[in-house]
Structures are given as C-alpha cells and as structure tokens.
Design a protein around this motif. Structure first.
Motif, PDB file in Angstrom:
ATOM      1  N   GLN A 110       0.837  -1.201   0.000  1.00 53.69           N
ATOM      2  CA  GLN A 110       0.000   0.000   0.000  1.00 53.69           C
ATOM      3  C   GLN A 110       0.876   1.256   0.000  1.00 53.69           C
ATOM      4  O   GLN A 110       1.860   1.326   0.729  1.00 53.69           O
ATOM      5  N   GLY A 111       0.510   2.194  -0.846  1.00 55.98           N
ATOM      6  CA  GLY A 111       1.250   3.456  -0.878  1.00 55.98           C
ATOM      7  C   GLY A 111       2.434   3.459  -1.820  1.00 55.98           C
ATOM      8  O   GLY A 111       3.082   4.492  -2.018  1.00 55.98           O
ATOM      9  N   ALA A 112       2.741   2.297  -2.433  1.00 53.35           N
ATOM     10  CA  ALA A 112       3.909   2.229  -3.316  1.00 53.35           C
ATOM     11  C   ALA A 112       3.688   3.032  -4.597  1.00 53.35           C
ATOM     12  O   ALA A 112       4.636   3.511  -5.225  1.00 53.35           O
ATOM     13  N   GLY A 113       2.417   3.160  -4.971  1.00 56.50           N
ATOM     14  CA  GLY A 113       2.116   3.904  -6.194  1.00 56.50           C
ATOM     15  C   GLY A 113       1.411   3.071  -7.248  1.00 56.50           C
ATOM     16  O   GLY A 113       1.413   3.429  -8.432  1.00 56.50           O
ATOM     17  N   LYS A 114       0.782   1.959  -6.835  1.00 48.93           N
ATOM     18  CA  LYS A 114       0.130   1.066  -7.808  1.00 48.93           C
ATOM     19  C   LYS A 114      -0.962   1.756  -8.616  1.00 48.93           C
ATOM     20  O   LYS A 114      -0.974   1.694  -9.837  1.00 48.93           O
ATOM     21  N   THR A 115      -1.910   2.376  -7.892  1.00 52.07           N
ATOM     22  CA  THR A 115      -3.066   2.948  -8.587  1.00 52.07           C
ATOM     23  C   THR A 115      -2.627   4.048  -9.546  1.00 52.07           C
ATOM     24  O   THR A 115      -3.066   4.094 -10.703  1.00 52.07           O
ATOM     25  N   THR A 116      -1.741   4.901  -9.073  1.00 50.15           N
ATOM     26  CA  THR A 116      -1.215   5.971  -9.934  1.00 50.15           C
ATOM     27  C   THR A 116      -0.524   5.369 -11.159  1.00 50.15           C
ATOM     28  O   THR A 116      -0.731   5.817 -12.289  1.00 50.15           O
ATOM     29  N   THR A 117       0.270   4.317 -10.915  1.00 52.53           N
ATOM     30  CA  THR A 117       1.013   3.697 -12.017  1.00 52.53           C
ATOM     31  C   THR A 117       0.068   3.024 -13.014  1.00 52.53           C
ATOM     32  O   THR A 117       0.335   3.023 -14.218  1.00 52.53           O
ATOM     33  N   GLY A 119      -2.827   4.124 -13.899  1.00 54.56           N
ATOM     34  CA  GLY A 119      -3.280   5.214 -14.761  1.00 54.56           C
ATOM     35  C   GLY A 119      -2.187   5.633 -15.737  1.00 54.56           C
ATOM     36  O   GLY A 119      -2.420   5.806 -16.937  1.00 54.56           O
ATOM     37  N   LYS A 120      -0.981   5.764 -15.217  1.00 57.91           N
ATOM     38  CA  LYS A 120       0.137   6.180 -16.076  1.00 57.91           C
ATOM     39  C   LYS A 120       0.368   5.167 -17.205  1.00 57.91           C
ATOM     40  O   LYS A 120       0.611   5.527 -18.352  1.00 57.91           O
ATOM     41  N   LEU A 121       0.267   3.895 -16.822  1.00 56.21           N
ATOM     42  CA  LEU A 121       0.518   2.836 -17.803  1.00 56.21           C
ATOM     43  C   LEU A 121      -0.584   2.831 -18.864  1.00 56.21           C
ATOM     44  O   LEU A 121      -0.317   2.661 -20.064  1.00 56.21           O
ATOM     45  N   GLU A 146     -12.558   3.995  -5.857  1.00 59.27           N
ATOM     46  CA  GLU A 146     -12.867   5.383  -6.230  1.00 59.27           C
ATOM     47  C   GLU A 146     -11.638   6.083  -6.814  1.00 59.27           C
ATOM     48  O   GLU A 146     -11.734   6.840  -7.776  1.00 59.27           O
ATOM     49  N   GLN A 147     -10.492   5.821  -6.201  1.00 60.74           N
ATOM     50  CA  GLN A 147      -9.254   6.467  -6.667  1.00 60.74           C
ATOM     51  C   GLN A 147      -8.951   6.078  -8.121  1.00 60.74           C
ATOM     52  O   GLN A 147      -8.592   6.923  -8.944  1.00 60.74           O
ATOM     53  N   LEU A 148      -9.147   4.794  -8.436  1.00 55.18           N
ATOM     54  CA  LEU A 148      -8.867   4.362  -9.811  1.00 55.18           C
ATOM     55  C   LEU A 148      -9.885   4.975 -10.771  1.00 55.18           C
ATOM     56  O   LEU A 148      -9.543   5.359 -11.894  1.00 55.18           O
ATOM     57  N   THR A 248       8.879   3.679  -8.396  1.00 49.08           N
ATOM     58  CA  THR A 248       8.180   4.964  -8.344  1.00 49.08           C
ATOM     59  C   THR A 248       8.944   5.970  -7.490  1.00 49.08           C
ATOM     60  O   THR A 248       9.854   5.607  -6.747  1.00 49.08           O
ATOM     61  N   LYS A 249       8.549   7.208  -7.614  1.00 52.46           N
ATOM     62  CA  LYS A 249       9.050   8.315  -6.787  1.00 52.46           C
ATOM     63  C   LYS A 249      10.543   8.578  -6.995  1.00 52.46           C
ATOM     64  O   LYS A 249      11.243   8.994  -6.088  1.00 52.46           O
ATOM     65  N   LEU A 250      11.005   8.304  -8.196  1.00 50.74           N
ATOM     66  CA  LEU A 250      12.408   8.602  -8.497  1.00 50.74           C
ATOM     67  C   LEU A 250      12.627  10.101  -8.627  1.00 50.74           C
ATOM     68  O   LEU A 250      13.759  10.558  -8.722  1.00 50.74           O
ATOM     69  N   ASP A 251      11.549  10.853  -8.696  1.00 55.73           N
ATOM     70  CA  ASP A 251      11.664  12.316  -8.721  1.00 55.73           C
ATOM     71  C   ASP A 251      11.971  12.860  -7.325  1.00 55.73           C
ATOM     72  O   ASP A 251      12.370  14.007  -7.173  1.00 55.73           O
ATOM     73  N   GLY A 252      11.796  12.044  -6.305  1.00 50.12           N
ATOM     74  CA  GLY A 252      12.047  12.487  -4.932  1.00 50.12           C
ATOM     75  C   GLY A 252      13.519  12.385  -4.585  1.00 50.12           C
ATOM     76  O   GLY A 252      14.365  12.208  -5.462  1.00 50.12           O
ATOM     77  N   VAL A 273       9.870   3.656 -14.762  1.00 51.87           N
ATOM     78  CA  VAL A 273      10.099   4.466 -13.561  1.00 51.87           C
ATOM     79  C   VAL A 273       9.084   5.596 -13.471  1.00 51.87           C
ATOM     80  O   VAL A 273       8.746   6.240 -14.467  1.00 51.87           O
ATOM     81  N   GLY A 274       8.606   5.817 -12.259  1.00 55.05           N
ATOM     82  CA  GLY A 274       7.674   6.913 -11.994  1.00 55.05           C
ATOM     83  C   GLY A 274       8.464   8.148 -11.614  1.00 55.05           C
ATOM     84  O   GLY A 274       9.288   8.110 -10.711  1.00 55.05           O
ATOM     85  N   MET A 275       8.197   9.234 -12.329  1.00 56.85           N
ATOM     86  CA  MET A 275       8.983  10.451 -12.139  1.00 56.85           C
ATOM     87  C   MET A 275       8.137  11.614 -11.626  1.00 56.85           C
ATOM     88  O   MET A 275       8.503  12.765 -11.810  1.00 56.85           O
ATOM     89  N   GLY A 276       6.989  11.298 -11.008  1.00 56.16           N
ATOM     90  CA  GLY A 276       6.164  12.380 -10.491  1.00 56.16           C
ATOM     91  C   GLY A 276       4.745  11.905 -10.258  1.00 56.16           C
ATOM     92  O   GLY A 276       4.389  10.779 -10.636  1.00 56.16           O
ATOM     93  N   GLU A 277       3.944  12.773  -9.644  1.00 54.26           N
ATOM     94  CA  GLU A 277       2.565  12.386  -9.347  1.00 54.26           C
ATOM     95  C   GLU A 277       1.652  12.493 -10.560  1.00 54.26           C
ATOM     96  O   GLU A 277       0.599  11.880 -10.619  1.00 54.26           O
ATOM     97  N   LYS A 278       2.052  13.294 -11.533  1.00 52.38           N
ATOM     98  CA  LYS A 278       1.199  13.482 -12.714  1.00 52.38           C
ATOM     99  C   LYS A 278       1.135  12.198 -13.537  1.00 52.38           C
ATOM    100  O   LYS A 278       2.075  11.411 -13.546  1.00 52.38           O
TER     101      LYS A 278
HETATM  102  P1  GDP Z   1      -1.037   2.543  -3.986  1.00 51.06           P
HETATM  103  O1  GDP Z   1      -1.530   2.490  -2.573  1.00 51.06           O
HETATM  104  O2  GDP Z   1       0.099   1.597  -4.211  1.00 51.06           O
HETATM  105  O3  GDP Z   1      -2.117   2.386  -5.013  1.00 51.06           O
HETATM  106  O4  GDP Z   1      -0.373   3.982  -4.174  1.00 51.06           O
HETATM  107  P2  GDP Z   1      -0.971   5.322  -4.850  1.00 51.06           P
HETATM  108  O5  GDP Z   1      -1.037   5.163  -6.337  1.00 51.06           O
HETATM  109  O6  GDP Z   1      -2.207   5.719  -4.141  1.00 51.06           O
HETATM  110  O7  GDP Z   1       0.211   6.345  -4.547  1.00 51.06           O
HETATM  111  C1  GDP Z   1       0.581   6.728  -3.238  1.00 51.06           C
HETATM  112  C2  GDP Z   1       1.111   8.142  -3.281  1.00 51.06           C
HETATM  113  O8  GDP Z   1       2.324   8.180  -4.018  1.00 51.06           O
HETATM  114  C3  GDP Z   1       0.169   9.123  -3.967  1.00 51.06           C
HETATM  115  O9  GDP Z   1       0.190  10.328  -3.254  1.00 51.06           O
HETATM  116  C4  GDP Z   1       0.784   9.309  -5.352  1.00 51.06           C
HETATM  117  O10 GDP Z   1       0.488  10.555  -5.922  1.00 51.06           O
HETATM  118  C5  GDP Z   1       2.244   9.173  -5.037  1.00 51.06           C
HETATM  119  N1  GDP Z   1       3.058   8.721  -6.186  1.00 51.06           N
HETATM  120  C6  GDP Z   1       2.888   7.631  -6.959  1.00 51.06           C
HETATM  121  N2  GDP Z   1       3.863   7.547  -7.906  1.00 51.06           N
HETATM  122  C7  GDP Z   1       4.662   8.629  -7.719  1.00 51.06           C
HETATM  123  C8  GDP Z   1       5.864   9.110  -8.366  1.00 51.06           C
HETATM  124  O11 GDP Z   1       6.415   8.520  -9.303  1.00 51.06           O
HETATM  125  N3  GDP Z   1       6.398  10.267  -7.866  1.00 51.06           N
HETATM  126  C9  GDP Z   1       5.851  10.929  -6.805  1.00 51.06           C
HETATM  127  N4  GDP Z   1       6.443  12.040  -6.397  1.00 51.06           N
HETATM  128  N5  GDP Z   1       4.744  10.503  -6.177  1.00 51.06           N
HETATM  129  C10 GDP Z   1       4.148   9.373  -6.621  1.00 51.06           C
END
Ligand code: GDP
Length: 296
Positions: A110-117, A119-121, A146-148, A248-252, A273-278
């Motif tokens: 949880q929180g790794a960035g699955k849902t965001t990824t 969408g990106k994918l 809902e998030q997805l 993910t979060k290589l922009d950090g 690689v995820g480079m941001g939240e967009k």
């Molecule tokens: P999930 O619980 O694995 O589905 O994770 P989420 O997709 O909800 O992402 C958790 C948080 O990480 C959210 O605030 C995202 O915006 C953020 N996030 C995901 N990928 C990246 C990324 O590549 N860069 C940054 N800076 N934030 C990211």
C-alpha cells in the motif's frame, strides 16, 4: 534524483583526477571509497561487494594504469558496471505480444504507487495505440476503487465497474470477458496492497495470477523505501515470479539503494520508472542513462 550519491561520487573522482600519475594503490583507495558511498546510499551489502569486486578486476590493471587518462578509465569502468548492475544490455520492454485481451497485473505494498502507475501505464499504452481497460481489484478499500475511477476519468480511460466486497478473482475474470466483448486489448489490474506482506493477500494474488495468466506481473516499488523495497520485491517474486519492476518516486530524494539493488537481488529488470505524481510521469528505464546521471 540521487543528489547525495552523485555528490559523493564526484568528490571521490575529483580526488582520483587530482593525482598526477595513478598507482594501483590510488585506485584501490578510490574503490574503497566507492564501496562506502554505495553502502551509505543503502545499496544491499552483497550487491556492493560483488560490484566492487567487478570494478576492481577491470580497473586495477596495467591497461588502465598505462593509459593516458587513467582516472577517466576508472570512472568509465564504474559507469559501465553501474549500468550492468541495473540491467544494461537486457531486454526490459513490456511483452504484450499475445492474443488479446492481455493482462498486466500490478502488485506491491500500500502506498507504493500502484493505482497511480495503473493510470500512467494506461495512458502510455493508449499513446502506443492500444485500447486499455482499468480494473480495480482492490475490494477491501472502497477508496481504492474510487481512486482508480478518478484516475480513469482524468485520462479518459474506462474503469471496469467494481463494487466493494466482490471477489477479486471473479472481478478480473468478468473484466476479461467484458474486454473481450467490447474490444479492449489490454487489462490493467490494480490489485490490493497491504502495509506488510501477509499470507491472505499473497494467496489472493496467486489466485488472480492462476486465473488471468497475466503477460506481465509488475512489482511496484517505492524507491524512497530503499532496501525495504528490495526485500519486499524478493518476497513477491518468490511467490508470483514477477516479470519486472516499476520504481516509483524517483523524482524524490531517494538515496539510490532500491534502484541499484533491486535487479541484482531479484534478477528481474526494472521496466518503468515513476517520475512524479502526474499521470504522464512514467518513463522507460534506461540503465545506461541512469548510470550516467548518477555519476553526474
Ligand atoms: P497505492 O496504494 O500503491 O495504489 O499507491 P498510490 O497510487 O495511491 O500512490 C501513493 C502516493 O504516491 C500518492 O500520493 C501518489 O500521488 C504518489 N506517487 C505515486 N507515484 C509517484 C511518483 O512517481 N512520484 C511521486 N512524487 N509521487 C508518486
């Protein structure tokens, strides 16, 4: 990205360049420092040990010492070996060549960035002329579904209609049937995550895998969590035989440990690689470019 790592490498190499002529001892000293730099960046100790051994074998030799620019040669060896460590020369493209609909399963904590990824994918695949369908298979957290849906709306990509509490395997199977009937060629499965690995979740992921036979199983790893991400990746790989990693979060301001260890420890390539939240911030991973960037 990896600013502190880059700075430290820079200071080691500055010292090396500062010697008029290089002796074998100078090179060995520099490589001892490289070892510390990598350990401080949270790279797995065994990976560091093997890395330094490979670099030493190539850098401590007459060819390097006799060359006109020995310090440059040593730096080049470090750069090459960093690239190899991250999978340089291996195929890390997504393999979706199968009869559609093909499935891509994303998994991770949880929180790794699955849902965001997911969408990106989906956005990336649509640019490549595919027709993806997003599937929320995390039924435990209504917020996840809902998030997805929100992500799907933002990029104009359909999200399979899932209700909380349904069986995730049944959802995935129904989504595949729906995709088949409606001309979607790629299913992107957003699976449940937990805070820690737990048996129930792993059992569920195995059942989704057995039923959907995904062409790609991507482990989504938060680069900010360093070696923890690597340990978890290994556990997921042992159970699911993942096909690759999304970092993910290589922009950090990640220290670099995950990026530099995860391929060596799991044997699986970093594919994206995820480079941001967009939602357009997903890039193909190029080990050689990453090595170049790390060395500044
Ligand atoms: P999930 O619980 O694995 O589905 O994770 P989420 O997709 O909800 O992402 C958790 C948080 O990480 C959210 O605030 C995202 O915006 C953020 N996030 C995901 N990928 C990246 C990324 O590549 N860069 C940054 N800076 N934030 C990211």
């Amino acid at each position: 990205m990896f600013d502190s790592l880059t700075e430290k490498f820079d200071s080691v190499f500055k010292k090396l360049r500062g010697h008029g002529r290089l002796s074998e001892e100078n090179i060995r000293d520099a490589l001892r420092e490289v070892r510390l730099v990598l350990l401080e960046a949270d790279v797995n100790y065994k990976v560091v040990k093997d890395f330094v051994a490979s670099v030493t074998a190539r850098a401590v030799g007459q060819d390097v010492l006799k060359s006109l620019t020995p310090a440059q040669q040593v730096i080049k060896v470090v750069r090459d070996e960093l690239g190899l460590l991250m999978g340089e020369g291996e195929d890390n493209s997504l393999d979706l060549a199968a009869r559609p609909p093909v499935s891509i399963m994303l998994c991770g904590l949880q929180g790794a960035g699955k849902t965001t990824t997911c969408g990106k994918l989906a956005l990336k695949l649509r640019k490549e002329k595919r027709n993806p369908l997003l599937v929320p298979a995390d039924v435990y957290r209504p917020a996840a579904i809902e998030q997805l849906k929100t992500v799907g709306r933002q990029i104009g990509i359909p999200v399979y209609d899932t209700q909380p509490g349904q069986d995730p395997v049944a959802i995935c199977e129904a989504a595949r049937h729906f995709a088949d009937l409606n001309g979607y060629d790629t299913l992107i499965l957003d699976t449940a995550g937990r805070l820690h690995i737990d048996q129930e979740l792993m059992g569920e992921l195995s059942r989704i895998k057995a039923s959907l036979d995904p062409r790609e199983i991507l482990f989504v790893a938060d680069a900010m969590t360093g070696q923890d991400a690597v340990t978890v990746a290994k556990a997921f790989d042992e159970l699911l035989n993942i096909t690759g990693v999304v970092l993910t979060k290589l922009d950090g301001d990640a220290r670099g440990g995950a990026a530099l260890s995860i391929r060596a420890v799991t044997g699986k390539p970093v594919k994206l690689v995820g480079m941001g939240e967009k939602l357009d911030a997903l890039e193909t991973f190029h080990p050689d470019r990453m090595a170049q960037r790390i060395l500044g």
